[in-house]
Scaffold this motif. Structure first.
Motif, short mmCIF file in Angstrom:
data_model
loop_
_atom_site.label_atom_id
_atom_site.label_comp_id
_atom_site.label_asym_id
_atom_site.label_seq_id
_atom_site.Cartn_x
_atom_site.Cartn_y
_atom_site.Cartn_z
N ALA A 46 0.82 -1.21 0.00
CA ALA A 46 0.00 0.00 0.00
C ALA A 46 0.86 1.26 0.00
CB ALA A 46 -0.92 -0.01 1.22
N GLU A 47 1.93 1.26 0.80
CA GLU A 47 2.80 2.44 0.84
C GLU A 47 3.54 2.62 -0.48
OE1 GLU A 47 2.94 4.72 3.17
OE2 GLU A 47 1.37 3.59 4.23
N TRP A 48 3.87 1.53 -1.15
CA TRP A 48 4.52 1.63 -2.45
C TRP A 48 3.57 2.26 -3.48
CZ3 TRP A 48 8.32 2.32 -5.44
CH2 TRP A 48 8.31 1.93 -6.78
N ILE A 49 2.31 1.87 -3.43
CA ILE A 49 1.33 2.47 -4.34
C ILE A 49 1.19 3.96 -4.05
CG2 ILE A 49 -1.12 2.51 -4.95
CD1 ILE A 49 -1.17 -0.51 -4.46
N LYS A 50 1.14 4.32 -2.78
CA LYS A 50 1.00 5.73 -2.41
C LYS A 50 2.18 6.57 -2.93
CE LYS A 50 -1.24 4.79 2.03
NZ LYS A 50 -1.05 4.91 3.50
N ARG A 52 4.40 6.08 -5.23
CA ARG A 52 4.66 6.18 -6.67
C ARG A 52 3.51 6.80 -7.44
NH1 ARG A 52 2.39 1.93 -9.71
NH2 ARG A 52 1.49 0.26 -8.47
N THR A 53 2.36 6.95 -6.80
CA THR A 53 1.22 7.57 -7.50
C THR A 53 0.99 9.02 -7.11
OG1 THR A 53 -0.29 6.65 -5.83
CG2 THR A 53 0.02 5.39 -7.86
N VAL A 54 1.61 9.45 -6.01
CA VAL A 54 1.48 10.86 -5.61
C VAL A 54 2.39 11.72 -6.48
CG1 VAL A 54 1.81 12.51 -3.73
CG2 VAL A 54 0.87 10.25 -3.24
N ARG A 55 1.84 12.74 -7.09
CA ARG A 55 2.60 13.55 -8.06
C ARG A 55 3.80 14.24 -7.43
NH1 ARG A 55 -1.21 17.16 -11.63
NH2 ARG A 55 -2.08 15.06 -11.87
N SER A 56 3.68 14.63 -6.17
CA SER A 56 4.77 15.36 -5.52
C SER A 56 6.03 14.51 -5.41
CB SER A 56 4.34 15.82 -4.13
OG SER A 56 4.01 14.71 -3.31
N THR A 57 5.88 13.18 -5.36
CA THR A 57 7.06 12.31 -5.28
C THR A 57 7.95 12.48 -6.51
OG1 THR A 57 5.86 10.66 -3.98
CG2 THR A 57 7.87 9.94 -5.08
N PHE A 58 7.35 12.45 -7.69
CA PHE A 58 8.11 12.59 -8.93
C PHE A 58 8.82 13.93 -8.99
CE2 PHE A 58 8.19 14.33 -13.25
CZ PHE A 58 9.04 13.42 -13.87
N TRP A 59 8.09 15.00 -8.72
CA TRP A 59 8.68 16.34 -8.85
C TRP A 59 9.75 16.59 -7.80
CZ3 TRP A 59 8.21 18.36 -13.30
CH2 TRP A 59 7.05 18.17 -14.07
N THR A 60 9.56 16.06 -6.61
CA THR A 60 10.55 16.25 -5.56
C THR A 60 11.84 15.50 -5.89
OG1 THR A 60 8.77 16.46 -3.92
CG2 THR A 60 10.99 16.06 -3.09
N LEU A 61 11.70 14.26 -6.34
CA LEU A 61 12.89 13.49 -6.71
C LEU A 61 13.58 14.11 -7.93
CD1 LEU A 61 11.64 9.81 -6.25
CD2 LEU A 61 13.22 11.10 -4.78
N LEU A 62 12.80 14.61 -8.87
CA LEU A 62 13.39 15.26 -10.05
C LEU A 62 14.17 16.50 -9.63
CD1 LEU A 62 13.72 15.41 -13.12
CD2 LEU A 62 11.59 16.74 -13.19
N ALA A 63 13.61 17.28 -8.71
CA ALA A 63 14.30 18.47 -8.22
C ALA A 63 15.61 18.08 -7.53
CB ALA A 63 13.41 19.24 -7.25
N GLY A 64 15.58 17.02 -6.71
CA GLY A 64 16.80 16.56 -6.06
C GLY A 64 17.84 16.12 -7.05
N LEU A 65 17.42 15.43 -8.11
CA LEU A 65 18.35 14.96 -9.13
C LEU A 65 18.98 16.14 -9.88
CD1 LEU A 65 17.79 11.98 -11.50
CD2 LEU A 65 18.43 14.17 -12.48
N VAL A 66 18.16 17.10 -10.31
CA VAL A 66 18.67 18.23 -11.08
C VAL A 66 19.61 19.09 -10.25
CG1 VAL A 66 18.00 20.38 -12.23
CG2 VAL A 66 16.69 18.27 -12.65
N VAL A 67 19.20 19.38 -9.02
CA VAL A 67 20.01 20.25 -8.16
C VAL A 67 21.35 19.57 -7.83
CG1 VAL A 67 20.18 21.30 -5.87
CG2 VAL A 67 18.07 21.51 -7.19
N THR A 68 21.29 18.30 -7.44
CA THR A 68 22.52 17.60 -7.04
C THR A 68 23.50 17.48 -8.20
OG1 THR A 68 21.31 16.31 -5.38
CG2 THR A 68 23.44 15.46 -6.08
N ILE A 69 23.04 16.96 -9.32
CA ILE A 69 23.93 16.76 -10.46
C ILE A 69 24.34 18.10 -11.06
CG2 ILE A 69 24.14 15.75 -12.76
CD1 ILE A 69 22.23 13.56 -11.85
N GLY A 70 23.38 19.01 -11.20
CA GLY A 70 23.68 20.31 -11.80
C GLY A 70 24.70 21.11 -11.02
N LEU A 71 24.52 21.18 -9.70
CA LEU A 71 25.46 21.96 -8.89
C LEU A 71 26.82 21.27 -8.79
CD1 LEU A 71 23.30 23.40 -5.98
CD2 LEU A 71 24.40 24.63 -7.85
N SER A 72 26.83 19.95 -8.76
CA SER A 72 28.12 19.24 -8.73
C SER A 72 28.93 19.58 -9.98
CB SER A 72 27.89 17.73 -8.65
OG SER A 72 27.32 17.37 -7.40
N CYS A 73 28.28 19.57 -11.12
CA CYS A 73 28.97 19.90 -12.38
C CYS A 73 29.37 21.37 -12.43
CB CYS A 73 28.08 19.56 -13.56
SG CYS A 73 27.78 17.78 -13.76
#
Length: 294
Positions: A46-50, A52-73
């Motif tokens: 049930a928690e896995w469904i929650k 991965r289906t909540v939109r904020s999860t995708f955008w938050t992880l995407l923000a973390g990916l862009v900021v981390t990789i972008g600033l490192s470079c």
């Protein structure tokens, strides 16, 4: 109960209209499904469904990916551009692995926010009552949330950490400053970056559970990770140095160092201190979750 004409001749206890038979079948003669308490596997599913289906999860992880990789470079490019103007001491102290993972110190905000939202989002919408109805054992529900969150962030965190490392080393290679994975402590540091992000998310989950309010929990997480080190920097002498070493961000970030530093604990000792902070907060959050109303 008085036996009807259709029960005549049946031995006692074998009547067709007993309570057990009525409870076992509905009006159409179909058997009712037996009630089964939710297992830990059910709670995890049930928690896995929650998450991965909540939109904020995708955008938050995407923000973390862009900021981390972008600033490192970006920081790697700035360092290479200014390398000719650096003094001999700064060149000797340069740690290409830690510097290449510097973006994690900023991208960790996104992973902390995700940890908070996993629990406070349910309190904000009232869905926590539904979750507790489905999984009445609060310890089981809390453990499922922590396991799913930790698993997701560990996978994404390792991807982010390795991507930041490889891209930054490509930039450093232009001046022959890069460090290979086979060098002493490099692989540990890169894997440690993902572990550090995972612990941050779990620490944020604990704070979110304790406060049950998104804004307050996010503010607290940022205070622990960013404000406390600023306060520690104003403390004088050995006291300030010692405090900065054991503060959450300083301790956890030590895992990404490949060279000894007087300003931080050893890599595994630092990660151990940060893990202790996380475990203590998780235990406190679990106790509060079990004792308070939803």
């Amino acid at each position: 109960m008085t036996a009807g004409p259709e029960d005549a001749g049946r031995p006692p206890g074998e009547g067709a209209s007993t309570h057990r038979d009525v409870a076992a079948e509905d009006g159409a003669g179909r058997k009712r499904a037996e009630h089964r308490p939710a297992s830990f596997a059910d709670a995890v599913a049930a928690e896995w469904i929650k998450i991965r289906t909540v939109r904020s999860t995708f955008w938050t992880l995407l923000a973390g990916l862009v900021v981390t990789i972008g600033l490192s470079c970006l920081l790697a490019w700035v360092f290479v551009s200014a390398y000719d103007r650096l003094g001999a001491r700064d060149r000797l102290r340069f740690d290409p692995t830690a510097y290449g993972l510097a973006g994690i110190n900023f991208g960790m905000v996104a992973f902390g926010v995700l940890g908070v939202l996993v629990v406070t989002g349910e309190y904000a919408t009232g869905m926590i009552r539904t979750s507790l109805t489905a999984v009445p054992r609060r310890g089981r529900l809390f453990a499922a949330k922590a396991l799913v969150l930790g698993g997701v962030v560990l996978v994404v965190g390792e991807i982010v950490s390795f991507a930041a490392y490889f891209l930054s080393q490509l930039i450093f290679a232009d001046r022959h400053l890069d460090a290979g994975l086979g060098e002493d402590g490099v692989l540990r540091a890169v894997i440690g970056g993902g572990l550090y992000l995972t612990l941050i998310a779990l620490l944020a989950l604990a704070i979110g559970t304790l406060l049950r309010h998104t804004a307050g929990a996010v503010t607290t997480v940022l205070g622990l990770l960013f404000v406390l080190p600023i306060i520690g920097s104003f403390l004088p002498g050995d006291l300030g140095r010692t405090v900065r070493k054991v503060l959450p961000a300083g301790a956890g970030g030590a895992i990404m160092n490949t060279r000894p530093s007087e300003e931080s604990l050893s890599p595994w000792a630092g990660l151990g201190v940060f893990t202790l902070y996380t475990v203590v907060l998780l235990v406190a959050a679990l106790l509060a979750f079990q004792r308070r109303d939803a």
